[in-house]
Scaffold this motif. Structure first.
Motif, PDB file in Angstrom:
ATOM      1  N   LEU A   1       0.803  -1.221   0.000  1.00 38.74           N
ATOM      2  CA  LEU A   1       0.000   0.000   0.000  1.00 38.74           C
ATOM      3  C   LEU A   1       0.842   1.280   0.000  1.00 38.74           C
ATOM      4  O   LEU A   1       0.342   2.346  -0.339  1.00 38.74           O
ATOM      5  CB  LEU A   1      -0.925   0.004   1.222  1.00 38.74           C
ATOM      6  N   ILE A   2       2.097   1.170   0.371  1.00 39.21           N
ATOM      7  CA  ILE A   2       2.934   2.372   0.513  1.00 39.21           C
ATOM      8  C   ILE A   2       3.081   3.158  -0.795  1.00 39.21           C
ATOM      9  O   ILE A   2       2.940   4.380  -0.785  1.00 39.21           O
ATOM     10  CB  ILE A   2       4.296   2.017   1.153  1.00 39.21           C
ATOM     11  N   PRO A   3       3.352   2.526  -1.952  1.00 36.09           N
ATOM     12  CA  PRO A   3       3.437   3.327  -3.186  1.00 36.09           C
ATOM     13  C   PRO A   3       2.142   4.089  -3.494  1.00 36.09           C
ATOM     14  O   PRO A   3       2.193   5.239  -3.935  1.00 36.09           O
ATOM     15  CB  PRO A   3       3.730   2.289  -4.274  1.00 36.09           C
ATOM     16  N   ALA A   4       1.000   3.450  -3.246  1.00 34.62           N
ATOM     17  CA  ALA A   4      -0.276   4.136  -3.487  1.00 34.62           C
ATOM     18  C   ALA A   4      -0.447   5.303  -2.516  1.00 34.62           C
ATOM     19  O   ALA A   4      -0.955   6.360  -2.884  1.00 34.62           O
ATOM     20  CB  ALA A   4      -1.440   3.153  -3.348  1.00 34.62           C
ATOM     21  N   LEU A   5      -0.009   5.118  -1.267  1.00 31.79           N
ATOM     22  CA  LEU A   5      -0.091   6.194  -0.276  1.00 31.79           C
ATOM     23  C   LEU A   5       0.811   7.362  -0.683  1.00 31.79           C
ATOM     24  O   LEU A   5       0.399   8.522  -0.613  1.00 31.79           O
ATOM     25  CB  LEU A   5       0.295   5.674   1.112  1.00 31.79           C
ATOM     26  N   ILE A   6       2.011   7.057  -1.143  1.00 36.99           N
ATOM     27  CA  ILE A   6       2.935   8.113  -1.592  1.00 36.99           C
ATOM     28  C   ILE A   6       2.344   8.860  -2.789  1.00 36.99           C
ATOM     29  O   ILE A   6       2.393  10.095  -2.850  1.00 36.99           O
ATOM     30  CB  ILE A   6       4.325   7.516  -1.932  1.00 36.99           C
ATOM     31  N   LEU A   7       1.757   8.121  -3.736  1.00 38.35           N
ATOM     32  CA  LEU A   7       1.108   8.749  -4.884  1.00 38.35           C
ATOM     33  C   LEU A   7      -0.037   9.655  -4.430  1.00 38.35           C
ATOM     34  O   LEU A   7      -0.167  10.787  -4.907  1.00 38.35           O
ATOM     35  CB  LEU A   7       0.582   7.686  -5.849  1.00 38.35           C
ATOM     36  N   GLY A   8      -0.850   9.175  -3.513  1.00 43.90           N
ATOM     37  CA  GLY A   8      -1.968   9.965  -3.013  1.00 43.90           C
ATOM     38  C   GLY A   8      -1.517  11.253  -2.352  1.00 43.90           C
ATOM     39  O   GLY A   8      -2.069  12.331  -2.606  1.00 43.90           O
ATOM     40  N   VAL A   9      -0.499  11.146  -1.506  1.00 43.06           N
ATOM     41  CA  VAL A   9       0.010  12.337  -0.816  1.00 43.06           C
ATOM     42  C   VAL A   9       0.621  13.309  -1.829  1.00 43.06           C
ATOM     43  O   VAL A   9       0.413  14.519  -1.744  1.00 43.06           O
ATOM     44  CB  VAL A   9       1.034  11.950   0.281  1.00 43.06           C
ATOM     45  N   ALA A  10       1.363  12.784  -2.815  1.00 50.66           N
ATOM     46  CA  ALA A  10       1.971  13.648  -3.835  1.00 50.66           C
ATOM     47  C   ALA A  10       0.898  14.396  -4.636  1.00 50.66           C
ATOM     48  O   ALA A  10       1.019  15.600  -4.876  1.00 50.66           O
ATOM     49  CB  ALA A  10       2.857  12.827  -4.762  1.00 50.66           C
ATOM     50  N   LEU A  11      -0.153  13.686  -5.048  1.00 51.27           N
ATOM     51  CA  LEU A  11      -1.234  14.338  -5.789  1.00 51.27           C
ATOM     52  C   LEU A  11      -1.949  15.375  -4.929  1.00 51.27           C
ATOM     53  O   LEU A  11      -2.299  16.458  -5.407  1.00 51.27           O
ATOM     54  CB  LEU A  11      -2.238  13.303  -6.296  1.00 51.27           C
ATOM     55  N   LEU A  12      -2.163  15.044  -3.678  1.00 54.34           N
ATOM     56  CA  LEU A  12      -2.806  15.978  -2.756  1.00 54.34           C
ATOM     57  C   LEU A  12      -1.981  17.255  -2.620  1.00 54.34           C
ATOM     58  O   LEU A  12      -2.501  18.368  -2.746  1.00 54.34           O
ATOM     59  CB  LEU A  12      -3.009  15.324  -1.392  1.00 54.34           C
ATOM     60  N   LEU A  13      -0.672  17.119  -2.407  1.00 60.00           N
ATOM     61  CA  LEU A  13       0.202  18.286  -2.263  1.00 60.00           C
ATOM     62  C   LEU A  13       0.303  19.080  -3.565  1.00 60.00           C
ATOM     63  O   LEU A  13       0.310  20.313  -3.542  1.00 60.00           O
ATOM     64  CB  LEU A  13       1.588  17.853  -1.794  1.00 60.00           C
ATOM     65  N   LEU A  14       0.360  18.364  -4.693  1.00 64.17           N
ATOM     66  CA  LEU A  14       0.403  19.040  -5.991  1.00 64.17           C
ATOM     67  C   LEU A  14      -0.855  19.867  -6.208  1.00 64.17           C
ATOM     68  O   LEU A  14      -0.790  21.013  -6.659  1.00 64.17           O
ATOM     69  CB  LEU A  14       0.561  18.006  -7.108  1.00 64.17           C
ATOM     70  N   GLY A  15      -1.999  19.305  -5.896  1.00 63.27           N
ATOM     71  CA  GLY A  15      -3.259  20.033  -6.049  1.00 63.27           C
ATOM     72  C   GLY A  15      -3.336  21.249  -5.158  1.00 63.27           C
ATOM     73  O   GLY A  15      -3.725  22.334  -5.596  1.00 63.27           O
TER      74      GLY A  15
END
Length: 172
Positions: A9-23
């Motif tokens: 789950l960690i790669p998906a969590l990192i992707l989610g956090v990155a998209l959240l911060l980018l937005g």
């Protein structure tokens, strides 16, 4: 807690956090730019900007070309400044040769608003950033938020389940 379950789950969590911060960053920068432009139009000093140079280049679309006029304006101290003005769509068949089209733009005037304390900071009337554009940043931010929330809920569920079964040491 099973390490394989969590590590998957960690790669998906990192992707989610990155998209959240980018937005969040995109929305913040966009609103700041729009606010600055609108404040400059409301409180800045207006002057005439005259087209003194025209460059041609791509407009973003695959085969489209645009003319990018450079406006020259004079501030309250008599100093000259330059600002790229509003782009114009250019089509060879419709507008003729680039030199002819550039000549037709030379001397055209636009209203420029500049900051008297920083005359190099200017915006052309009608070209100020929109408050709607930053809302595009909500899309990756929302997707990132949903991913982050979902993965976090799953990880908490796995952790609670492993504590309830006594496998918290990582071995199951």
């Amino acid at each position: 807690m099973k390490w394989k379950q969590v590590s998957a789950l960690i790669p998906a969590l990192i992707l989610g956090v990155a998209l959240l911060l980018l937005g969040v960053a995109g929305v913040g920068v966009g609103f700041y730019t729009a606010y600055s432009d609108h404040r400059l139009v409301a409180n800045g000093t207006a002057t005439a900007g005259t087209v003194t140079e025209v460059d041609f280049g791509k407009c973003g679309r695959r085969y489209s070309r645009c003319a990018f006029p450079t406006l020259t304006y004079v501030d309250h101290l008599g100093m000259k400044h330059s600002k790229v003005g509003p782009k114009s769509n250019y089509n060879t068949k419709r507008d003729g040769a680039e030199e002819t089209f550039a000549e037709s733009l030379h001397g055209e005037e636009f209203t420029v608003f500049y900051d008297p304390s920083n005359p190099g900071k200017a915006v052309v009337e009608g070209e100020e950033s929109s408050y709607l554009a930053p809302l595009v940043g909500l899309v990756p931010g929302a997707v990132g938020g949903v991913i982050t929330y979902g993965i976090t809920v799953v990880m908490v569920h796995i952790r609670k389940k492993s504590l309830a079964t006594g496998t918290a040491g990582g071995k199951a």
